[in-house]
Scaffold this motif. Structure first.
Motif, PDB file in Angstrom:
ATOM      1  N   LEU A  46      31.485  30.064  35.029  1.00  9.90           N
ATOM      2  CA  LEU A  46      31.866  30.577  36.344  1.00  9.90           C
ATOM      3  C   LEU A  46      31.863  32.098  36.399  1.00  9.90           C
ATOM      4  CD1 LEU A  46      32.916  29.757  39.165  1.00  9.90           C
ATOM      5  CD2 LEU A  46      35.223  29.735  38.190  1.00  9.90           C
ATOM      6  N   ALA A  47      32.196  32.754  35.312  1.00 11.46           N
ATOM      7  CA  ALA A  47      32.379  34.208  35.310  1.00 11.46           C
ATOM      8  C   ALA A  47      31.119  34.922  35.785  1.00 11.46           C
ATOM      9  CB  ALA A  47      32.749  34.683  33.914  1.00 11.46           C
ATOM     10  N   GLY A  48      31.315  35.868  36.698  1.00 13.89           N
ATOM     11  CA  GLY A  48      30.211  36.663  37.205  1.00 13.89           C
ATOM     12  C   GLY A  48      29.490  36.062  38.385  1.00 13.89           C
ATOM     13  N   ALA A  49      29.849  34.842  38.787  1.00  7.98           N
ATOM     14  CA  ALA A  49      29.155  34.183  39.897  1.00  7.98           C
ATOM     15  C   ALA A  49      29.488  34.807  41.240  1.00  7.98           C
ATOM     16  CB  ALA A  49      29.479  32.694  39.920  1.00  7.98           C
ATOM     17  N   LEU A  50      30.596  35.544  41.319  1.00  6.80           N
ATOM     18  CA  LEU A  50      30.947  36.281  42.536  1.00  6.80           C
ATOM     19  C   LEU A  50      30.701  37.757  42.248  1.00  6.80           C
ATOM     20  CD1 LEU A  50      32.089  36.227  45.413  1.00  6.80           C
ATOM     21  CD2 LEU A  50      34.383  36.391  44.427  1.00  6.80           C
ATOM     22  N   SER A  51      29.520  38.204  42.586  1.00 11.19           N
ATOM     23  CA  SER A  51      29.110  39.560  42.205  1.00 11.19           C
ATOM     24  C   SER A  51      29.445  40.616  43.255  1.00 11.19           C
ATOM     25  CB  SER A  51      27.602  39.592  41.923  1.00 11.19           C
ATOM     26  OG  SER A  51      26.878  39.176  43.067  1.00 11.19           O
ATOM     27  N   ASP A  52      29.775  40.186  44.468  1.00 11.37           N
ATOM     28  CA  ASP A  52      30.082  41.134  45.543  1.00 11.37           C
ATOM     29  C   ASP A  52      31.532  41.606  45.403  1.00 11.37           C
ATOM     30  OD1 ASP A  52      30.571  42.504  47.901  1.00 11.37           O
ATOM     31  OD2 ASP A  52      29.461  41.085  49.161  1.00 11.37           O
ATOM     32  N   GLN A  53      31.700  42.704  44.694  1.00 10.69           N
ATOM     33  CA  GLN A  53      33.052  43.202  44.437  1.00 10.69           C
ATOM     34  C   GLN A  53      33.717  43.756  45.694  1.00 10.69           C
ATOM     35  OE1 GLN A  53      34.909  42.998  41.485  1.00 10.69           O
ATOM     36  NE2 GLN A  53      33.243  41.570  41.013  1.00 10.69           N
ATOM     37  N   THR A  54      32.929  44.254  46.637  1.00  8.42           N
ATOM     38  CA  THR A  54      33.509  44.709  47.906  1.00  8.42           C
ATOM     39  C   THR A  54      34.131  43.540  48.658  1.00  8.42           C
ATOM     40  OG1 THR A  54      31.905  46.513  48.062  1.00  8.42           O
ATOM     41  CG2 THR A  54      33.017  45.852  50.101  1.00  8.42           C
ATOM     42  N   VAL A  92      38.216  34.362  38.436  1.00  9.70           N
ATOM     43  CA  VAL A  92      37.325  34.213  37.280  1.00  9.70           C
ATOM     44  C   VAL A  92      35.892  34.541  37.683  1.00  9.70           C
ATOM     45  CG1 VAL A  92      36.397  32.637  35.558  1.00  9.70           C
ATOM     46  CG2 VAL A  92      38.803  32.492  36.181  1.00  9.70           C
ATOM     47  N   ALA A  93      35.466  34.024  38.834  1.00  5.57           N
ATOM     48  CA  ALA A  93      34.097  34.276  39.293  1.00  5.57           C
ATOM     49  C   ALA A  93      33.837  35.763  39.488  1.00  5.57           C
ATOM     50  CB  ALA A  93      33.835  33.511  40.588  1.00  5.57           C
ATOM     51  N   ALA A  94      34.874  36.518  39.892  1.00  4.50           N
ATOM     52  CA  ALA A  94      34.755  37.967  40.065  1.00  4.50           C
ATOM     53  C   ALA A  94      35.015  38.726  38.766  1.00  4.50           C
ATOM     54  CB  ALA A  94      35.731  38.438  41.138  1.00  4.50           C
ATOM     55  N   ASN A  95      35.325  37.994  37.700  1.00 10.22           N
ATOM     56  CA  ASN A  95      35.646  38.594  36.395  1.00 10.22           C
ATOM     57  C   ASN A  95      36.800  39.591  36.515  1.00 10.22           C
ATOM     58  OD1 ASN A  95      35.341  38.708  33.648  1.00 10.22           O
ATOM     59  ND2 ASN A  95      33.607  40.105  33.660  1.00 10.22           N
ATOM     60  N   ASP A  96      37.840  39.177  37.243  1.00  9.23           N
ATOM     61  CA  ASP A  96      38.991  40.037  37.531  1.00  9.23           C
ATOM     62  C   ASP A  96      40.223  39.431  36.844  1.00  9.23           C
ATOM     63  OD1 ASP A  96      41.092  41.508  38.610  1.00  9.23           O
ATOM     64  OD2 ASP A  96      40.302  41.450  40.661  1.00  9.23           O
ATOM     65  N   ARG A  97      40.448  39.823  35.605  1.00  9.31           N
ATOM     66  CA  ARG A  97      41.547  39.231  34.849  1.00  9.31           C
ATOM     67  C   ARG A  97      42.905  39.668  35.395  1.00  9.31           C
ATOM     68  NH1 ARG A  97      42.114  38.598  28.262  1.00  9.31           N
ATOM     69  NH2 ARG A  97      43.931  37.193  28.342  1.00  9.31           N
ATOM     70  N   GLU A  98      43.005  40.886  35.874  1.00  8.45           N
ATOM     71  CA  GLU A  98      44.296  41.356  36.403  1.00  8.45           C
ATOM     72  C   GLU A  98      44.721  40.493  37.591  1.00  8.45           C
ATOM     73  OE1 GLU A  98      47.029  43.168  39.076  1.00  8.45           O
ATOM     74  OE2 GLU A  98      44.884  43.007  39.530  1.00  8.45           O
ATOM     75  N   ALA A  99      43.793  40.213  38.511  1.00 12.97           N
ATOM     76  CA  ALA A  99      44.125  39.361  39.653  1.00 12.97           C
ATOM     77  C   ALA A  99      44.442  37.944  39.190  1.00 12.97           C
ATOM     78  CB  ALA A  99      42.970  39.351  40.647  1.00 12.97           C
ATOM     79  N   PHE A 100      43.688  37.450  38.225  1.00 11.76           N
ATOM     80  CA  PHE A 100      43.948  36.110  37.695  1.00 11.76           C
ATOM     81  C   PHE A 100      45.373  36.024  37.150  1.00 11.76           C
ATOM     82  CE2 PHE A 100      44.065  32.748  34.591  1.00 11.76           C
ATOM     83  CZ  PHE A 100      43.278  31.745  35.136  1.00 11.76           C
ATOM     84  N   GLU A 101      45.788  36.998  36.385  1.00 13.51           N
ATOM     85  CA  GLU A 101      47.133  36.994  35.803  1.00 13.51           C
ATOM     86  C   GLU A 101      48.205  37.006  36.886  1.00 13.51           C
ATOM     87  OE1 GLU A 101      48.687  36.712  33.029  1.00 13.51           O
ATOM     88  OE2 GLU A 101      47.003  36.512  31.664  1.00 13.51           O
ATOM     89  N   ARG A 102      47.996  37.795  37.943  1.00 10.78           N
ATOM     90  CA  ARG A 102      48.977  37.832  39.033  1.00 10.78           C
ATOM     91  C   ARG A 102      49.079  36.474  39.719  1.00 10.78           C
ATOM     92  NH1 ARG A 102      47.863  40.990  43.520  1.00 10.78           N
ATOM     93  NH2 ARG A 102      45.804  41.646  42.832  1.00 10.78           N
ATOM     94  N   ILE A 103      47.939  35.884  40.027  1.00 11.95           N
ATOM     95  CA  ILE A 103      47.944  34.600  40.734  1.00 11.95           C
ATOM     96  C   ILE A 103      48.548  33.503  39.856  1.00 11.95           C
ATOM     97  CG2 ILE A 103      46.485  32.849  41.828  1.00 11.95           C
ATOM     98  CD1 ILE A 103      44.487  35.196  42.411  1.00 11.95           C
ATOM     99  N   TRP A 104      48.171  33.482  38.589  1.00 16.29           N
ATOM    100  CA  TRP A 104      48.707  32.482  37.671  1.00 16.29           C
ATOM    101  C   TRP A 104      50.202  32.703  37.449  1.00 16.29           C
ATOM    102  CZ3 TRP A 104      49.322  28.014  36.074  1.00 16.29           C
ATOM    103  CH2 TRP A 104      49.674  27.641  34.789  1.00 16.29           C
ATOM    104  N   GLY A 105      50.629  33.937  37.344  1.00 19.61           N
ATOM    105  CA  GLY A 105      52.046  34.220  37.161  1.00 19.61           C
ATOM    106  C   GLY A 105      52.879  33.732  38.339  1.00 19.61           C
ATOM    107  N   TRP A 106      52.413  33.988  39.555  1.00 21.48           N
ATOM    108  CA  TRP A 106      53.156  33.507  40.731  1.00 21.48           C
ATOM    109  C   TRP A 106      53.159  31.985  40.759  1.00 21.48           C
ATOM    110  CZ3 TRP A 106      52.839  30.361  44.881  1.00 21.48           C
ATOM    111  CH2 TRP A 106      53.813  30.521  45.875  1.00 21.48           C
ATOM    112  N   THR A 107      52.044  31.380  40.432  1.00 21.31           N
ATOM    113  CA  THR A 107      51.943  29.922  40.447  1.00 21.31           C
ATOM    114  C   THR A 107      52.925  29.293  39.464  1.00 21.31           C
ATOM    115  OG1 THR A 107      49.589  30.121  41.011  1.00 21.31           O
ATOM    116  CG2 THR A 107      50.342  27.986  40.186  1.00 21.31           C
TER     117      THR A 107
END
Length: 377
Positions: A46-54, A92-107
């Motif tokens: 999945l990683a990198g499949a969302l390439s539009d960072q904007t 994960v698709a955006a390869n954004d670990r910081e956002a992943f950690e925030r979302i997982w932490g809240w969950t």
């Protein structure tokens, strides 16, 4: 006797990380256009499949709080396990670990409150307590477990894999119903849908079969026969084509070999069921005949948007008014026929509500991982 049971297979210590079996024909994008079997597939990363960072930054700004809560703007700004799972997958698709950690932490802090490894399905910001219903939703649990498995691979973090496995095994123990005419059924929740809960039970919702998640979860919980669960979902899809519309109702009674709409629930093809072809395409499974009812329905698009229909007679009862839903129709035509995607597929209207925007972005990810040739030309 317990009414739920996991489907366990005897596996040696040398069991492979990813097992994808069965003989369901699929159209894999190998640049030949030929139909392959599921056994010839490998679940794409999945990683990198969302390439539009904007686009991803805009999504976070509009729908993800600083704490990591995914906000359903079209539904009273609530949050739910499904939305948290989608947010994790997109991170994960955006390869954004910081956002992943925030979302997982809240969950973890706000939905993993049941006393087991499953998530409470709904969190209301203006209610006290915010979680009033301790029931789960199996699609949300699958999405979260899948995202964690992907994160484990992407960032080489064994902790994510352990968390994914705990959810997957708990789901296998509590939500898979054995000994049915269709095979092992995925119940929508621990409570409310089994034979003991309803006179027309068990009740299933085919949109809760997150087929690409079942692919990946074989890597973290190989003792559960995810292929058999996939096969049961495909049998339900085939059985649902007996109606005039050839479309599955959102909620189906599987009490008998002949499926029927669940009592007291709208017998429509609507906001849940629109995800079925998304998950089929993303997993790379299904024949053209499996996709044909969806394509036939969406060939009749109007200026009002995709139709919401009575699953019995196919009569239009409402419309999906926001444009993001149309991305599912575009993906479906791509997966079934190799149809080139329209220019609008690339343009997500971030001003729309959480659900159509999210589905549009997930469809983009599915195309990038499975069908990149549909983007060419």
């Amino acid at each position: 006797m317990m009414r739920f049971a996991a489907i366990f297979r005897g596996l040696s210590a040398l069991a492979v990380w990813v097992t994808i079996g069965g003989a369901i024909p699929v159209r894999a994008d190998d640049n030949t256009g030929r139909l392959l079997t599921a056994a010839q597939q490998v679940a794409p990363r999945l990683a990198g499949a969302l390439s539009d960072q904007t686009l991803w930054r805009s999504y976070k700004k509009r729908f993800v709080t600083e704490q990591g809560r995914i906000v359903d703007t079209g539904n009273g700004r609530v949050s739910h396990s499904e939305g948290q799972g989608y947010g994790l997958l997109l991170a994960v698709a955006a390869n954004d670990r910081e956002a992943f950690e925030r979302i997982w932490g809240w969950t973890r802090a706000n939905l993993m409150v049941r006393g087991d490894q499953l998530m409470a399905w709904r969190w209301e910001p203006d209610a006290r307590p915010a979680v009033a219903d301790m029931n789960n939703a199996s699609d949300g649990d699958l999405l979260i477990a899948w995202a964690l498995a992907e994160a484990a691979i992407t960032w080489s973090d064994a902790g994510y894999r352990v968390a994914s496995r705990r959810i997957a095994v708990e789901l296998g123990r509590k939500l898979i119903l054995m000994r049915t005419s269709f095979g092992p059924l995925l119940l929508p929740a621990v409570s409310g849908f089994a034979v003991e809960d309803r006179s027309d039970g068990p009740i299933v919702n085919l949109s809760y079969w997150v087929f690409p998640a079942l692919d990946r979860l074989a890597s973290v919980a190989p003792e559960i026969d995810w292929d058999a669960i996939t096969g049961a979902g495909m049998k339900i899809l085939a059985a649902s084509r007996s109606s005039k519309s050839k479309l599955p109702a959102e909620w189906l009674s599987a009490r008998d070999a002949e499926l029927r709409p669940a009592q007291g629930l709208a017998a429509t093809f609507s906001y849940n069921a629109i995800r079925i072809p998304l998950y089929l395409a993303w997993a790379g499974i299904g024949t053209e005949s499996d996709y044909a009812p969806f394509i036939a329905l969406w060939n009749a698009r109007s200026a009002h948007g995709l139709p919401i229909v009575d699953a019995g007679d196919g009569r239009t009862v409402a419309s999906f008014s926001e444009s993001g839903y149309s991305a599912i129709a575009d993906l479906t035509a791509c997966a079934a026929k190799g149809t080139r995607l329209p220019a609008g597929f690339r343009n997500v209207r971030i001003s729309e509500n959480y659900y159509p925007v999210t589905l549009h972005m997930l469809a983009q990810v599915a195309v990038h991982t499975r069908f990149p040739s549909c983007l060419r030309g």
